[in-house]
Design a protein around this motif. Structure first.
Motif, PDB file in Angstrom:
ATOM      1  N   THR A 118       0.835  -0.961   0.193  1.00  0.00           N
ATOM      2  CA  THR A 118      -0.095  -0.057  -0.093  1.00  0.00           C
ATOM      3  C   THR A 118       0.782   1.328  -0.139  1.00  0.00           C
ATOM      4  OG1 THR A 118      -1.800  -0.908   1.161  1.00  0.00           O
ATOM      5  CG2 THR A 118      -1.602   1.203   1.399  1.00  0.00           C
ATOM      6  N   ARG A 119       0.454   2.380  -0.744  1.00  0.00           N
ATOM      7  CA  ARG A 119       1.206   3.534  -0.815  1.00  0.00           C
ATOM      8  C   ARG A 119      -0.068   4.571  -0.266  1.00  0.00           C
ATOM      9  NH1 ARG A 119       6.510   3.332  -0.898  1.00  0.00           N
ATOM     10  NH2 ARG A 119       6.612   5.450  -2.111  1.00  0.00           N
ATOM     11  N   ILE A 120       0.545   5.389   0.479  1.00  0.00           N
ATOM     12  CA  ILE A 120      -0.423   6.344   1.013  1.00  0.00           C
ATOM     13  C   ILE A 120      -0.034   7.807   0.697  1.00  0.00           C
ATOM     14  CG2 ILE A 120      -1.400   7.497   3.140  1.00  0.00           C
ATOM     15  CD1 ILE A 120      -0.706   4.820   4.897  1.00  0.00           C
ATOM     16  N   PRO A 121      -1.098   8.487  -0.172  1.00  0.00           N
ATOM     17  CA  PRO A 121      -0.666   9.780  -0.565  1.00  0.00           C
ATOM     18  C   PRO A 121      -0.384  10.857   0.563  1.00  0.00           C
ATOM     19  CG  PRO A 121      -2.915   9.404  -0.708  1.00  0.00           C
ATOM     20  CD  PRO A 121      -2.229   8.073  -0.284  1.00  0.00           C
ATOM     21  N   TRP A 122       0.492  11.861   0.378  1.00  0.00           N
ATOM     22  CA  TRP A 122       0.707  12.805   1.499  1.00  0.00           C
ATOM     23  C   TRP A 122       1.251  13.996   0.807  1.00  0.00           C
ATOM     24  CZ3 TRP A 122      -0.848  12.623   5.702  1.00  0.00           C
ATOM     25  CH2 TRP A 122      -0.220  13.493   7.068  1.00  0.00           C
ATOM     26  N   TYR A 123       1.821  14.887   1.569  1.00  0.00           N
ATOM     27  CA  TYR A 123       2.035  16.376   0.944  1.00  0.00           C
ATOM     28  C   TYR A 123       3.103  16.398   0.151  1.00  0.00           C
ATOM     29  CZ  TYR A 123      -1.541  17.769   4.510  1.00  0.00           C
ATOM     30  OH  TYR A 123      -2.474  17.992   5.236  1.00  0.00           O
ATOM     31  N   GLY A 124       3.952  15.365   0.231  1.00  0.00           N
ATOM     32  CA  GLY A 124       5.130  15.118  -0.944  1.00  0.00           C
ATOM     33  C   GLY A 124       4.700  13.913  -1.734  1.00  0.00           C
ATOM     34  N   PRO A 125       5.709  13.021  -2.034  1.00  0.00           N
ATOM     35  CA  PRO A 125       5.606  11.752  -2.641  1.00  0.00           C
ATOM     36  C   PRO A 125       4.717  10.940  -1.497  1.00  0.00           C
ATOM     37  CG  PRO A 125       7.699  12.449  -2.877  1.00  0.00           C
ATOM     38  CD  PRO A 125       7.139  13.223  -1.833  1.00  0.00           C
ATOM     39  N   PRO A 126       4.021   9.971  -2.329  1.00  0.00           N
ATOM     40  CA  PRO A 126       3.277   8.714  -1.572  1.00  0.00           C
ATOM     41  C   PRO A 126       4.238   8.166  -0.626  1.00  0.00           C
ATOM     42  CG  PRO A 126       2.293   8.884  -3.999  1.00  0.00           C
ATOM     43  CD  PRO A 126       3.692   9.667  -3.726  1.00  0.00           C
ATOM     44  N   MET A 127       3.826   7.790   0.515  1.00  0.00           N
ATOM     45  CA  MET A 127       4.671   7.010   1.568  1.00  0.00           C
ATOM     46  C   MET A 127       4.062   5.409   1.601  1.00  0.00           C
ATOM     47  SD  MET A 127       4.601  10.084   4.346  1.00  0.00           S
ATOM     48  CE  MET A 127       5.937   9.487   5.278  1.00  0.00           C
ATOM     49  N   SER A 128       5.067   4.724   1.897  1.00  0.00           N
ATOM     50  CA  SER A 128       4.748   3.193   2.371  1.00  0.00           C
ATOM     51  C   SER A 128       4.073   3.490   3.835  1.00  0.00           C
ATOM     52  CB  SER A 128       6.105   2.390   2.329  1.00  0.00           C
ATOM     53  OG  SER A 128       6.886   2.735   3.437  1.00  0.00           O
TER      54      SER A 128
END
Length: 268
Positions: A118-128
């Motif tokens: 799963t990758r979680i969107p964030w304020y920069g690149p998506p995060m694991s």
């Protein structure tokens, strides 16, 4: 135990330790000023509450999270302060504490149960998922340090600090980029002594640029919770020395940092 489960467990323990510190406070102590300009104890917990809830939104409703990103882009210098202020003023201490507890527990469950990859969107690149849990731990520890400083409490360092240090090392090039400086091409060697005496190391052993010191001090440095002159973190090499002057483990613009301890009393 999976990497995600291990980090989520550490995040829970870090949060519980801070909870034990603020949960016993009288209501008036929530108004105590912390080292972060304009932020009280309540603002610190409000910020953690808001960020946990936004992380939960990103993990469960990414389309709605896009609205939060738009707000950040519209006011990049102030949206974090404004969010903390809004949550802080809307709740009495007991209600704020309850909201923080509920949000972090729900986030922990979502992170623990997330499918592999799963990758979680964030304020920069998506995060694991593991990176998101690690980032939440780093913020919980750092804002907890502000609260501890405000209350005059000395917290015992734990092995959980390795997560904070790892972010600080991995964010090296970001610290340069956010200041418009070209990052060095070569990796640095970072050697940190954990509370139990074990060595935590990053980068090639033979690197010309080296950073050494206690794990706690390095974490205080990269979260900008103490001035470099008050810490036992040392650099060998010009580039390593430059990095220690700009290092940051957090996203966003460079923070103001902390004054040297000897200068703090005159600026309170």
């Amino acid at each position: 135990m999976s990497e995600v489960a291990a980090v989520v467990d550490d995040l829970r323990e870090e949060s519980d330790e801070l909870d034990a510190l603020v949960g016993a406070l009288a209501a008036d102590r929530w108004r105590d000023r912390t080292p972060a300009e304009g932020w009280t104890v309540a603002h610190q917990i409000a910020h953690l509450t808001w960020t946990d809830e936004v992380a939960l939104l990103a993990a469960t409703e990414p389309a709605r999270f896009g609205d939060e990103v738009a707000k950040a882009l519209a006011a990049p210098e102030s949206f974090v302060d404004e969010a903390a202020e809004a949550v802080a003023v809307a709740h009495a201490p007991d209600a704020l504490l309850a909201r923080w507890r509920d949000g972090r527990q729900r986030l922990g469950k979502v992170l623990r149960d997330a499918p592999a990859g799963t990758r979680i969107p964030w304020y920069g690149p998506p995060m694991s998922v593991a990176s998101m849990a690690t980032a939440r731990l780093m913020e919980t520890w750092a804002h907890g340090q502000d609260i501890a400083d405000a209350l005059g409490v000395t917290r015992a360092p734990t092995a959980r600090l390795r997560h904070v240090a790892r972010i600080g090392v991995r964010a090296r090039d970001y610290a340069y980029a956010v200041r418009g400086i070209t990052a060095p091409l070569d990796e640095f060697r970072v050697e940190l002594v954990a509370p139990g005496g074990e060595l935590i190391a990053y980068g090639p052993e033979g690197a010309a640029q080296r950073v050494t010191g206690p794990l706690l001090d390095f974490c205080l440095l990269v979260t900008q919770r103490a001035h470099r002159s008050d810490l036992a973190v040392t650099a060998e090499g010009r580039e390593a020395d430059q990095w220690l002057g700009i290092a940051q483990a957090f996203a966003g613009p460079p923070g103001p940092g902390r004054l040297p301890r000897a200068e703090q009393d005159g600026h309170r």
